[in-house]
Design a protein around this motif. Sequence first.
Motif, PDB file in Angstrom:
ATOM      1  N   MET A  61      57.248  10.708  59.599  1.00 11.67           N
ATOM      2  CA  MET A  61      58.592  10.185  59.790  1.00 11.67           C
ATOM      3  C   MET A  61      59.346  10.258  58.461  1.00 11.67           C
ATOM      4  O   MET A  61      58.934   9.648  57.473  1.00 11.67           O
ATOM      5  CB  MET A  61      58.527   8.738  60.269  1.00 11.67           C
ATOM      6  CG  MET A  61      57.609   8.516  61.473  1.00 11.67           C
ATOM      7  SD  MET A  61      57.964   9.570  62.897  1.00 11.67           S
ATOM      8  CE  MET A  61      59.356   8.712  63.591  1.00 11.67           C
ATOM      9  N   LYS A 114      62.801   9.792  58.516  1.00 11.73           N
ATOM     10  CA  LYS A 114      64.127   9.240  58.828  1.00 11.73           C
ATOM     11  C   LYS A 114      64.579   8.328  57.687  1.00 11.73           C
ATOM     12  O   LYS A 114      63.762   7.905  56.866  1.00 11.73           O
ATOM     13  CB  LYS A 114      64.049   8.457  60.137  1.00 11.73           C
ATOM     14  CG  LYS A 114      63.071   7.293  60.059  1.00 11.73           C
ATOM     15  CD  LYS A 114      62.817   6.674  61.415  1.00 11.73           C
ATOM     16  CE  LYS A 114      61.826   5.538  61.282  1.00 11.73           C
ATOM     17  NZ  LYS A 114      61.326   5.055  62.552  1.00 11.73           N
ATOM     18  N   TYR A 119      62.471   6.887  54.352  1.00  9.56           N
ATOM     19  CA  TYR A 119      62.258   5.474  54.018  1.00  9.56           C
ATOM     20  C   TYR A 119      62.752   5.182  52.607  1.00  9.56           C
ATOM     21  O   TYR A 119      62.123   4.471  51.834  1.00  9.56           O
ATOM     22  CB  TYR A 119      60.783   5.093  54.155  1.00  9.56           C
ATOM     23  CG  TYR A 119      60.271   5.028  55.574  1.00  9.56           C
ATOM     24  CD1 TYR A 119      60.434   6.103  56.437  1.00  9.56           C
ATOM     25  CD2 TYR A 119      59.603   3.904  56.053  1.00  9.56           C
ATOM     26  CE1 TYR A 119      59.970   6.062  57.742  1.00  9.56           C
ATOM     27  CE2 TYR A 119      59.135   3.850  57.362  1.00  9.56           C
ATOM     28  CZ  TYR A 119      59.319   4.938  58.200  1.00  9.56           C
ATOM     29  OH  TYR A 119      58.856   4.903  59.488  1.00  9.56           O
ATOM     30  N   MET A 165      65.705  11.872  66.524  1.00  6.01           N
ATOM     31  CA  MET A 165      65.527  10.737  67.421  1.00  6.01           C
ATOM     32  C   MET A 165      66.808  10.200  68.041  1.00  6.01           C
ATOM     33  O   MET A 165      66.770   9.578  69.080  1.00  6.01           O
ATOM     34  CB  MET A 165      64.779   9.631  66.692  1.00  6.01           C
ATOM     35  CG  MET A 165      63.365  10.061  66.329  1.00  6.01           C
ATOM     36  SD  MET A 165      62.318   8.696  65.917  1.00  6.01           S
ATOM     37  CE  MET A 165      63.058   8.202  64.399  1.00  6.01           C
ATOM     38  N   HIS A 177      56.768   4.046  72.263  1.00  5.94           N
ATOM     39  CA  HIS A 177      56.666   3.336  70.985  1.00  5.94           C
ATOM     40  C   HIS A 177      56.122   1.932  71.240  1.00  5.94           C
ATOM     41  O   HIS A 177      56.579   1.253  72.162  1.00  5.94           O
ATOM     42  CB  HIS A 177      58.061   3.257  70.353  1.00  5.94           C
ATOM     43  CG  HIS A 177      58.062   2.880  68.905  1.00  5.94           C
ATOM     44  ND1 HIS A 177      57.173   3.403  67.993  1.00  5.94           N
ATOM     45  CD2 HIS A 177      58.864   2.028  68.213  1.00  5.94           C
ATOM     46  CE1 HIS A 177      57.435   2.892  66.789  1.00  5.94           C
ATOM     47  NE2 HIS A 177      58.446   2.054  66.904  1.00  5.94           N
ATOM     48  N   ASN A 204      52.384   4.449  65.805  1.00  2.00           N
ATOM     49  CA  ASN A 204      52.999   4.478  64.477  1.00  2.00           C
ATOM     50  C   ASN A 204      51.928   4.071  63.458  1.00  2.00           C
ATOM     51  O   ASN A 204      50.757   3.915  63.819  1.00  2.00           O
ATOM     52  CB  ASN A 204      54.226   3.552  64.435  1.00  2.00           C
ATOM     53  CG  ASN A 204      53.863   2.096  64.720  1.00  2.00           C
ATOM     54  OD1 ASN A 204      52.733   1.803  65.110  1.00  2.00           O
ATOM     55  ND2 ASN A 204      54.808   1.204  64.537  1.00  2.00           N
ATOM     56  N   SER A 205      52.301   3.850  62.188  1.00  4.33           N
ATOM     57  CA  SER A 205      51.266   3.598  61.164  1.00  4.33           C
ATOM     58  C   SER A 205      50.355   2.413  61.509  1.00  4.33           C
ATOM     59  O   SER A 205      49.141   2.561  61.508  1.00  4.33           O
ATOM     60  CB  SER A 205      51.864   3.367  59.782  1.00  4.33           C
ATOM     61  OG  SER A 205      52.922   4.206  59.521  1.00  4.33           O
ATOM     62  N   PRO A 206      50.912   1.215  61.757  1.00  9.98           N
ATOM     63  CA  PRO A 206      49.988   0.114  62.081  1.00  9.98           C
ATOM     64  C   PRO A 206      49.146   0.436  63.308  1.00  9.98           C
ATOM     65  O   PRO A 206      47.966   0.047  63.381  1.00  9.98           O
ATOM     66  CB  PRO A 206      50.913  -1.079  62.360  1.00  9.98           C
ATOM     67  CG  PRO A 206      52.285  -0.661  62.091  1.00  9.98           C
ATOM     68  CD  PRO A 206      52.321   0.766  61.714  1.00  9.98           C
ATOM     69  N   ARG A 224      52.550   9.215  64.923  1.00 12.76           N
ATOM     70  CA  ARG A 224      53.794   9.252  64.137  1.00 12.76           C
ATOM     71  C   ARG A 224      53.640   8.337  62.937  1.00 12.76           C
ATOM     72  O   ARG A 224      53.720   7.119  63.041  1.00 12.76           O
ATOM     73  CB  ARG A 224      54.974   8.804  65.013  1.00 12.76           C
ATOM     74  CG  ARG A 224      55.178   9.694  66.236  1.00 12.76           C
ATOM     75  CD  ARG A 224      56.452   9.331  66.979  1.00 12.76           C
ATOM     76  NE  ARG A 224      56.510   7.933  67.363  1.00 12.76           N
ATOM     77  CZ  ARG A 224      56.006   7.436  68.505  1.00 12.76           C
ATOM     78  NH1 ARG A 224      55.404   8.239  69.371  1.00 12.76           N
ATOM     79  NH2 ARG A 224      56.126   6.151  68.755  1.00 12.76           N
ATOM     80  N   GLY A 242      54.637   6.659  59.528  1.00 10.22           N
ATOM     81  CA  GLY A 242      55.819   6.284  58.749  1.00 10.22           C
ATOM     82  C   GLY A 242      55.440   5.489  57.520  1.00 10.22           C
ATOM     83  O   GLY A 242      54.886   6.014  56.542  1.00 10.22           O
ATOM     84  N   VAL A 243      55.676   4.193  57.602  1.00 10.30           N
ATOM     85  CA  VAL A 243      55.619   3.324  56.439  1.00 10.30           C
ATOM     86  C   VAL A 243      54.285   3.394  55.674  1.00 10.30           C
ATOM     87  O   VAL A 243      54.254   3.275  54.452  1.00 10.30           O
ATOM     88  CB  VAL A 243      55.970   1.878  56.881  1.00 10.30           C
ATOM     89  CG1 VAL A 243      54.794   1.213  57.572  1.00 10.30           C
ATOM     90  CG2 VAL A 243      56.493   1.053  55.735  1.00 10.30           C
ATOM     91  N   TYR A 266      59.857  -2.651  54.987  1.00 12.39           N
ATOM     92  CA  TYR A 266      60.690  -1.528  55.434  1.00 12.39           C
ATOM     93  C   TYR A 266      62.110  -1.665  54.874  1.00 12.39           C
ATOM     94  O   TYR A 266      62.724  -0.696  54.447  1.00 12.39           O
ATOM     95  CB  TYR A 266      60.816  -1.502  56.958  1.00 12.39           C
ATOM     96  CG  TYR A 266      59.547  -1.224  57.743  1.00 12.39           C
ATOM     97  CD1 TYR A 266      58.572  -2.202  57.889  1.00 12.39           C
ATOM     98  CD2 TYR A 266      59.351  -0.002  58.384  1.00 12.39           C
ATOM     99  CE1 TYR A 266      57.435  -1.980  58.645  1.00 12.39           C
ATOM    100  CE2 TYR A 266      58.199   0.229  59.137  1.00 12.39           C
ATOM    101  CZ  TYR A 266      57.243  -0.754  59.271  1.00 12.39           C
ATOM    102  OH  TYR A 266      56.132  -0.525  60.012  1.00 12.39           O
TER     103      TYR A 266
HETATM  104  C1  LIG Z   1      60.071   4.728  62.604  1.00  3.92           C
HETATM  105  C2  LIG Z   1      59.272   5.099  63.758  1.00  3.92           C
HETATM  106  C3  LIG Z   1      57.889   5.308  63.636  1.00  3.92           C
HETATM  107  C4  LIG Z   1      57.116   5.052  62.383  1.00  3.92           C
HETATM  108  O1  LIG Z   1      56.816   3.687  62.276  1.00  3.92           O
HETATM  109  P1  LIG Z   1      56.022   3.095  61.013  1.00  3.92           P
HETATM  110  O2  LIG Z   1      55.782   1.682  61.370  1.00  3.92           O
HETATM  111  O3  LIG Z   1      56.904   3.240  59.853  1.00  3.92           O
HETATM  112  O4  LIG Z   1      54.795   3.899  60.898  1.00  3.92           O
HETATM  113  C5  LIG Z   1      57.213   5.786  64.740  1.00  3.92           C
HETATM  114  N1  LIG Z   1      57.852   6.029  65.893  1.00  3.92           N
HETATM  115  C6  LIG Z   1      59.168   5.808  66.059  1.00  3.92           C
HETATM  116  C7  LIG Z   1      59.803   6.077  67.361  1.00  3.92           C
HETATM  117  C8  LIG Z   1      59.922   5.337  64.992  1.00  3.92           C
HETATM  118  O5  LIG Z   1      61.233   5.122  65.154  1.00  3.92           O
END
Ligand SMILES: *Cc1c(COP(=O)(O)O)cnc(C)c1O
Length: 822
Positions: A490, A492, A496, A538, A618, A659-661, A675, A677-678, A805
């Motif tokens: 990610m 976006k 970050y 997105m 998500h 996502n990450s967690p 996916r 991200g953080v 974040y």
């Molecule tokens: C931002 C986002 C993520 C990443 O989430 P993190 O908690 O930063 O890993 C994954 N999927 C979607 C749809 C997001 O908007």
Amino acid sequence: MKLLFSTLQKITSGVVLQAKFDTTITDIFIDSRNAIIKKSSLFIAIKGIRHDGHQFIEELYQKGVRNFIVEAPYQFVEQFPKANFLQVPNSTLALQQIAAKKRIGFQGKLISITGSNGKTITKEWLGQLLQGFYNVYRSPRSYNSQVGVPLALWPVSNQYDYAIIEAGISRKGEMESLEAIIKPEIGIFTNIGTAHDEGFSDLIEKTSEKAKLFKDASTIIFCTDYPEIAHALYGLENIQDKNLIGWSFDDNTSSYFVEVEERDNHTAIRLPFNENLHIFEIPFKDYASLENVTHCILCLLHEGIPSKLIQKALTDLKPVSMRLEVKQAIHQSFLVDDSYNNDLVGLDTALQFFRQQKQQQKRVIILSDLLESGLEKEELYQSVAERIKAEKLNLFIGIGPDISANADLFPEQSIFFDSTEEFLETLRENPIKEAVILIKGARTFRFERIAKLLEQKVHGTVLEINLNALTHNLNFYRSKLRPHVKTMAMVKAFAYGSGSHEIANWLQFQQVDYLAVAYADEGVALRERGIHIPIMVMNPTRESFDLLLQHNLEPELYSFEILTDFINYSRPLTKKAKVHIKLDTGMHRLGFEAEEIDDLIELLLKNTHIKVASIFSHLAASDEARHNGFSARQALNFKHMAEAIKKALNYHPLMHILNSPGISRFPDFQFDMVRLGVGMYGVDATSMHQDRLMTVSSLKTVVSQVKHVKKRESIGYARRGLAENDMKIATIAIGYADGFDRKFSNGVGKVLINGQLAPVIGNVCMDMTMVDVTDIICNAGDVVTVYGEKPTIFDMAESIDTIPYEILTNVSTRVKRVFYSE
Ligand SMILES: *Cc1c(COP(=O)(O)O)cnc(C)c1O
């Protein structure tokens, strides 16, 4: 020592699968991205956790590589009729065996350095100091791993009097294999700390594992102020036959007691050696530098270099810039400024980093004379020119009498100057525009003047991004994935907050499968900067469809409205447009719901000109254990809905929900892709693995002024800061317009100055903030860490009751981003 391809079989006990010709091997590489395309170079295909070197053989063969070492069983030799193939049971081991053979042929002295911190700096300084007297080879940067050490040893030859090799390990058992290759005569054990503790049961085990490097060393230099080190060394066999130089800053009964005295702008140290007391002046003050330099001095004394000469060399010692940085430069250029040692090995590492920078197509290198003492000039510049030609530059600029004298060796698009001054004059009149520029100069050429002219001027606040830490974190999360699960990174919100195309460029190089941005514009900006891997957008809007299609960007479609719009818009296209279908399984933000799936399927089946690249959803609360039941239901619903679509479509879109967690907590829901991200940016929202992640971004600024304020006076706007006693304050160059939240006012926020925390006093202003430094030694110009290793992003977020974040993404775009790689 020369190695023929035909001799490798004996060294590695491998099997020759195909031998078409014999050649002396001149180069070895294991990373296809750093390919050295010569008939005499050897590619060793290594199987990593995520990458398999064997996948790149075809590409490398097409490019002209003709010698390969592969791991058994390998069956594709017939496809490569002109190449040599040697098959071995384990190619990492083969690489090590080849390096060990090289080592045996080296007749100079080998010094090896291990420890927790300071290895690379000690190596660099020792190299700098010894270079005044001998020809010295040192391993490039931190090439200290199971594959790094053998690659570092490969260029060692008998032109050198000394080779200095760094060794690092991250788990038990690794040092034995490094020791077998390095076989040091002199060892330096820098220190021991807690880094990389996961691979060892405790500090004692870690220390004794590292000590194994010195099994057969005749001299070991170490600091007895780390009792674990002395203990570990005394556990070695034959320790009584070794010359142990165990020195101490603390213990005045030690036979190598080092006495320290701080002077105005340097430090004096006094140390006994060979029954004499030697005094040295050192141009540093901090503990770590003193420790590193003491190791070096003792090594030089041990090698018989007179202390007068050592002192002379010490005066010229410079802090080592360990990092390769990309900075924004004027005229939309990007600058890689490498003041690292300008020899062939240093040039190779700089070129490797330079090659990864794709921000502009135009490529320029500015290089000074090299200080390679081991080679004849003609031979040296032949090698340099070979490397430069391989870069396919738009412009090469050589500076210095030696490189100019060899101008005819270089490609056509080259110009030469005798001195930096001459070049600077030209540069002022004819600036370099829209290019990626590498500058690399030996110290005497003072290329910092070129850098200063090229760099974009900014105010004193910078966000430093450690690209190696980013890779480390990426690989940490990747290591949790089943094989074949893909990674969407990610990027976006300006990645970050870290800076988008630089990060995207790096992630592309790290071979992530997908990128995701929030808006079409962000995607376009990445395409314009050379990002070619798939990108999901997105939040597409109808107005952006044209841009999306033009730039091969793939929209997330989440409702019938936007889907129908896109279907109509893309109908006239000849090529199928890729889209991503978002399902709402409980987040209630965007996405198709369960009862809409049948209609969705119908619509997709009717419109086969769009291709569903992926179906995803998500998790709403993936970081919190109390919602595990909810998350599991989301994943299950997702599975049902997505599989129904997939079945109807009759092809295989990727499925993803984590996502990450989520990656940390739900290994069962990985599906085809995650996916990330953080977590990649160094923040574990679950706190489960925070200690396994590395800090990626550090926000730094400077002290603009230090003031003394009398008791009862006020500080800042609205007189909100009040001096309860006489106090000292520092004004720092960051304010809420930079993203330093006004909520940090009045003691809520704390910043780090010279190792100590200074609380904010009064209100945060737009561009400045005042902090209390009554008990801190500091001056205008000192560096201030707003967040980084300490205080952490977590500390910051907690103090104003938000999440990491927000801290990350709040850093304003006017703050310059500096990217570096160690
Ligand atoms: C931002 C986002 C993520 C990443 O989430 P993190 O908690 O930063 O890993 C994954 N999927 C979607 C749809 C997001 O908007």
